[in-house]
Write a protein that holds these residues in place. Structure first.
Motif, short mmCIF file in Angstrom:
data_model
loop_
_atom_site.label_atom_id
_atom_site.label_comp_id
_atom_site.label_asym_id
_atom_site.label_seq_id
_atom_site.Cartn_x
_atom_site.Cartn_y
_atom_site.Cartn_z
N THR A 1 2.66 6.37 -4.06
CA THR A 1 3.32 6.02 -2.89
C THR A 1 2.06 5.86 -1.96
O THR A 1 1.84 4.77 -0.98
CB THR A 1 4.34 6.90 -2.55
OG1 THR A 1 5.59 6.91 -3.39
CG2 THR A 1 4.90 6.52 -0.89
N LEU A 2 1.26 6.64 -2.18
CA LEU A 2 -0.01 6.57 -1.05
C LEU A 2 -0.91 5.41 -1.56
O LEU A 2 -1.31 4.73 -0.81
CB LEU A 2 -0.95 7.67 -1.27
CG LEU A 2 -0.39 9.07 -0.85
CD1 LEU A 2 -1.10 10.30 -1.21
CD2 LEU A 2 -0.10 9.10 0.74
N SER A 3 -0.97 5.01 -2.71
CA SER A 3 -1.58 3.92 -3.21
C SER A 3 -1.13 2.62 -2.66
O SER A 3 -1.95 1.49 -2.33
CB SER A 3 -1.76 3.78 -4.67
OG SER A 3 -0.64 3.34 -5.38
N LEU A 4 0.22 2.53 -2.37
CA LEU A 4 0.80 1.32 -1.87
C LEU A 4 0.43 1.16 -0.44
O LEU A 4 0.73 0.17 0.16
CB LEU A 4 2.39 1.37 -1.99
CG LEU A 4 3.02 1.52 -3.44
CD1 LEU A 4 4.25 1.61 -3.51
CD2 LEU A 4 2.48 0.03 -4.05
N LYS A 5 0.04 2.20 0.43
CA LYS A 5 -0.37 2.06 1.67
C LYS A 5 -1.76 1.81 1.96
O LYS A 5 -2.40 1.64 2.87
CB LYS A 5 -0.07 3.41 2.44
CG LYS A 5 1.44 3.97 2.28
CD LYS A 5 2.13 3.00 3.18
CE LYS A 5 3.60 3.66 3.09
NZ LYS A 5 4.62 2.68 3.84
N LEU A 6 -2.73 1.34 0.81
CA LEU A 6 -4.03 1.22 0.96
C LEU A 6 -4.28 -0.11 1.31
O LEU A 6 -3.28 -1.08 0.76
CB LEU A 6 -4.56 1.41 -0.53
CG LEU A 6 -4.82 2.71 -1.05
CD1 LEU A 6 -5.40 2.76 -2.45
CD2 LEU A 6 -5.63 3.51 -0.04
#
Length: 1011
Positions: A146-151
């Motif tokens: 989920t964090l990587s989708l916010k990159l």
């Protein structure tokens, strides 16, 4: 409202509205009073964490003061304090779930920046959770994804900690995630692959520099080793599952390997030059060449190298060329397959090292940071490349710890993609120059040349070109026309014939990998390996990354090449041999293998490609004769199955439509794990019909039809002839629903149609040559009608009603489901009750429908007979002879045929094998004589025999004359036909209602009278 003193740990009142700032204040107080996790407050903390995520998501969309309070009180620090305690998996799972929900639903960028600003998220990422708990592992990896989708270019700086170039950098989101690349759970591995792709897509130079210098080599080396072990596991499954008992396990392994290839291709397609060189180097030197290409060699007794079977090797190499399209990688691999020999597997392969291959135009070096390791040794401008499928020196986690703890000037010990000390003047010079690694333009030719040097395979030189019979001028990418190339080739041949020393064509025996591919195309026993050899050749020709010159040099033209009069005769011979073998009756060549061979043959000779000039084929005369011979063999094989039973016509049309509705897709074919197992011969395995051998006479008939269609289509394509015979029904000539028809002088029968839904409608029944049409009068033009329903007569079933003589029950099946041979559900196109005005019109309608159905089916059987070049009368008539293969001469249908010729016809009919061991189907009739009045066929005789008062139909003299007239009749004889009387309710002998126009051809044959 009551206070919750002991339970809530504080004196605050709980707010009634859970979505408010006051309620968040209350939750903050709960966390403040319960910072130490105990058994008594564990449930309270879990509920508090859940409520905090809920109110923060509400505040992100409705009230910004909620986030202001959350940041002001630094509530994420409470999360860290809770995690650092031994709180158990129950609290950790809720905490990770809260964070996952929170970051997944945040839409406001400002709120997201606030959450990431204090570096608490990175501290949570590096926390040592108990990953032995599957639930903790699942929520943790989901949180990272989920964090990587916010990159993006703005948020990357919250995760990548770039302190300074002299101190340790860290990127915990990436480094912690890739440690689970080989986790036993497939969903975890998929999440890691997704996360890494999301990271690589971010266009940030310093971050990509960190990944290249610190993580690329160890991660890719361990990833390649993991994929290689997965291939060995797949090989063991194939060897142990000869009886198709573990197909589920094999399907999972194949699907996992395809995911690996797609993942690698996704990385390469991002076009990050530094990462691509490292990844391509490990793929070729550590996996593709030492494991797959090496396995193409015959197995030796004292060979301890890891290897797989040749079938699995061909299958996996075909998958590589079908999926991976990175030009330097696939070109280098293709050159090895086409031109290399086993010397590339020697201990040390010396490769000249050019250090400034991409110094121009500010490009980063491709061959930097080379160190002395087990993979490569540098000495005075040369490299010693040692290829082999070997394990990395250390596990990924240990290697990452060593690299991230060292300075940024650390060199790469696994790949030439790192930084070379002194190459750019200082350790961090390249990173400090402000160049964007991802934005640097990639020169594929320069990258390919550098990669070839890494592999020990140089671009084809003049000597190699001369050895395989191609001039050096053509090999050097000079812009000359095809005519000039042909002139150069002709002049070289003329010089050789004049006595000049000219190198001969390099034999295939000196290229062991290419020879193994050719050897796999032999189908003497079965086509087990031939299918994968053909798939590899097809994939090589259709890979967009392989340059056309390399394919032309190897005489395996690609999809975009121009047709050439010179082609690989050895390959064409192999293709024609497979085609010829598939046309044999007991052939063990599957239909899918035949289709693959036809695709490769079209590619070799320049037929069927949309990029080539149309209607051009350079197939030589003897090859064309072989192809035509195969077509004749396929025709003869299908003749043996030609029957006048109804199921043959249905199977014939259904197979043709099925082949054109679902043409062979090579990618889908190789995704099926069942093709890796030995060819099965039973439908009980659940394998598609074209991927297995036929079982029983019906499936052999289906196979003969498909072979006939494929070979005939290839023959027409080579000769540039249109197909004027198939399909048997031209859709353009058929009446469609809503067409306006001229019904003047047409036979119309009024009826009431009642379908299954019970809705009554008044219609007029029109019987066309091949269609049944229900029309409604056109209100605007007299004598015209509008078609409300159309159906084919050949798919019609008509039954009378026992209770009402004015009623008929009609069922019209869908064309694709009219045959029960394919096993598909037969949902009728129409199933209705037809009520006529009186029983006379009802009987007339039934008679015309029955006769129309017979005529429509026999007309198509006539078309098939012409298609199979069968002799006999082809004039329009209600029905052909009982067995059209037995109609040897047209004279057998004329008046006065001798009994000798009839005996000959019977002897010929007995020589053929029956397709269906069943009695004659109802409604079958023999062909009437052309100009001597009307004579009923066998089923018409059944009707006449069943009617009282028809004494002439049971006359022995008539039966004898009928037998003499039709010597090629059924083997059961007329006696069997007369032994099955039809029900009286279905007898409408219309032939007896017609008077003959002249004397009978035989004096003993009685005239038919009107009843």
């Amino acid at each position: 409202m009551l206070k919750g003193r002991g339970w809530f740990g504080g004196g605050l009142w709980k707010n009634k509205n859970p979505h408010s700032l006051e309620h968040l204040r209350y939750l903050y107080n709960v966390l403040s009073k319960n910072q130490v996790v105990q058994d008594s407050n564990r449930g309270l903390l879990v509920e508090t964490l859940r409520s905090i995520a809920e109110i923060l998501i509400w505040g992100d969309q409705n009230d910004s003061s909620v986030f202001d309070f959350f940041l002001e009180k630094n509530m994420l620090s409470f999360f860290l304090r809770i995690m650092k305690q031994k709180c158990g998996s129950y609290v950790c799972v809720q905490l990770l779930q809260t964070l996952n929900i929170l970051f997944e639903n945040i839409r406001n960028e400002t709120s997201l920046y606030y959450l990431l600003s204090n570096n608490h998220v990175n501290s949570i990422i590096v926390h040592k959770f108990d990953f032995s708990d599957e639930e903790v592992m699942a929520y943790y990896i989901s949180f990272l994804k989920t964090l990587s989708l916010k990159l993006n270019a703005h948020t990357i700086h919250f995760f990548y900690n770039e302190v300074s170039f002299k101190h340790t950098n860290d990127f915990p989101l990436y480094t912690e995630a890739i440690k689970f690349f080989n986790h036993p759970e497939s969903m975890v591995r998929i999440a890691v692959r997704t996360l890494t792709l999301n990271v690589y897509r971010v266009n940030d130079q310093s971050m990509l520099q960190f990944i290249r210098d610190r993580t690329a080599a160890p991660y890719f080396s361990n990833l390649v080793w993991f994929i290689g072990n997965h291939i060995l596991e797949l090989e063991n499954c194939v060897r142990s599952d000869v009886d198709h008992n573990s197909r589920g396990r094999l399907a999972d392994l194949v699907a996992e390997h395809l995911d690996h290839l797609h993942y690698l291709n996704d990385i390469l397609r991002l076009d990050i030059t530094a990462l691509n060189v490292v990844l391509a180097d490990h793929l070729l030197n550590r996996l593709l060449v030492p494991l797959l290409v090496y396995s193409l060699n015959p197995r030796q007794e004292k060979d301890d190298r890891p290897r797989v079977s040749s079938v699995v090797s061909l299958f996996l190499l075909a998958q590589v060329f079908l999926i991976v399209s990175h030009a330097p990688l696939v070109r280098a691999l293709a050159k090895i397959i086409f031109h290399a020999d086993n010397s590339i597997f020697s201990e040390d392969t010396i490769v000249l090292q050019e250090m400034n291959i991409e110094r121009e135009a500010g490009r980063s070096l491709l061959t930097e940071n080379i160190s002395k390791t087990d993979s490569e040794v540098c000495c005075q401008g040369q490299r010693l490349v040692r290829r082999g499928f070997i394990a990395p020196e250390e596990p990924l986690e240990k290697s990452l710890q060593a690299r991230t703890s060292s300075g940024s000037g650390s060199s790469s010990s696994h790949s030439p993609s790192g930084r070379m000390e002194g190459a750019s003047g200082s350790e961090g010079g390249s990173a400090g120059e402000g160049q964007d690694v991802a934005a640097v333009p990639t020169d594929q030719e320069a990258e390919e040349a550098a990669l070839c040097r890494e592999l020990g395979v140089s671009s084809p030189t003049a000597e190699i070109m001369a050895c395989i019979g191609i001039s050096d001028l053509e090999a050097t990418h000079v812009n000359i026309t095809d005519e000039e190339k042909e002139q150069l080739r002709a002049s070289d041949q003329a010089g050789a014939s004049a006595g000049e020393s000219q190198p001969k064509e390099r034999p295939v025996t000196s290229r062991p990998f290419l020879q193994s591919i050719f050897s796999s195309l032999d189908c003497c026993g079965d086509d087990y390996s031939a299918l994968f050899g053909l798939s590899l050749l097809y994939a090589l020709g259709h890979n967009p990354g392989i340059n056309q010159d390399l394919l032309d040099i190897s005489l395996v033209p690609g999809e975009a090449s121009e047709p050439k009069s010179v082609y690989n005769t050895q390959l064409v011979d192999k293709m024609l041999e497979i085609i010829t073998l598939s046309c044999q009756y007991n052939s063990r060549v599957r239909v899918a293998t035949l289709e693959m061979s036809l695709l490769v043959l079209k590619q070799l000779i320049g037929v069927g490609s949309s990029n080539r000039r149309k209607h051009v084929s350079f197939l030589r005369d003897h090859h064309l004769a072989t192809l035509e011979g195969a077509r004749e063999e396929a025709t003869l094989m299908l003749r043996n199955f030609y029957k006048t039973e109804e199921i043959f016509l249905d199977m014939f049309e259904d197979e043709w439509h099925e082949m054109h509705r679902k043409p062979l897709n090579v990618e889908y074919l190789l995704q099926d794990a069942s093709v890796l197992l030995p060819p099965a011969g039973t439908p009980l395995t659940g394998i598609d019909f074209n991927k297995r051998l036929p079982c029983g006479e019906v499936e052999r008939a289906r196979r003969a039809m498909r072979v006939f269609f494929l070979v005939r289509e290839m023959s027409l394509a080579v000769r540039d002839e249109p197909d004027t015979h198939l399909p048997l029904t031209n859709p353009a000539a058929c009446v469609q629903v809503a067409d306006v028809l001229d019904l003047n002088n047409s036979d119309l029968i009024a009826c009431v149609v009642i379908p299954r839904d019970g809705q009554r409608s008044r219609r007029f029944l029109v019987i066309d040559v091949i269609q049944l049409i229900l029309v409604e009068p056109d209100t605007r033009r007299l004598g015209w009608g509008v078609a409300k329903f159309v159906g084919f007569l050949q798919d019609l079933e008509v039954m009378g009603d026992k209770d009402d003589s004015r009623v008929l029950h009609l069922t019209i099946h869908r064309p694709s489901a009219s045959s029960g041979a394919t096993g598909r559900p037969t949902t009728p196109l129409l199933a209705a009750k037809f009520i006529f005005d009186d029983h006379i019109r009802c009987m007339a309608a039934k008679q015309r429908l029955t006769k129309g159905r017979i005529k429509a089916r026999q007309r198509k059987l006539h078309q098939i007979a012409r298609l199979l070049e069968l002799p006999g009368h082809l004039q329009p008539c209600p029905s052909p002879p009982a067995h059209a293969l037995h109609t040897m001469r047209q004279e057998a249908h004329r008046r006065g045929v001798s009994r000798a010729s009839g005996g000959e016809g019977r002897s010929r009919s007995q020589s053929h094998r029956p397709l269906f061991n069943v009695s004659r189907v109802p409604g079958f009739a023999l062909k009437r004589e052309g100009g001597a009045g009307l004579q009923p066929g066998p089923d018409a005789q059944d009707q006449v025999a069943a009617c009282s008062g028809r004494s002439e139909s049971q006359s022995p003299s008539r039966l004898g004359r009928q037998k003499s007239r039709h010597p090629q009749g059924t083997r059961e004889g007329i006696s069997r036909s007369t032994s099955r009387p039809r029900p009286r309710s279905e007898e409408i002998p219309m032939e007896d209602m017609m008077t003959t126009a002249g004397p009978q051809t035989s004096p003993s044959l009685p005239k038919m009278q009107r009843k």
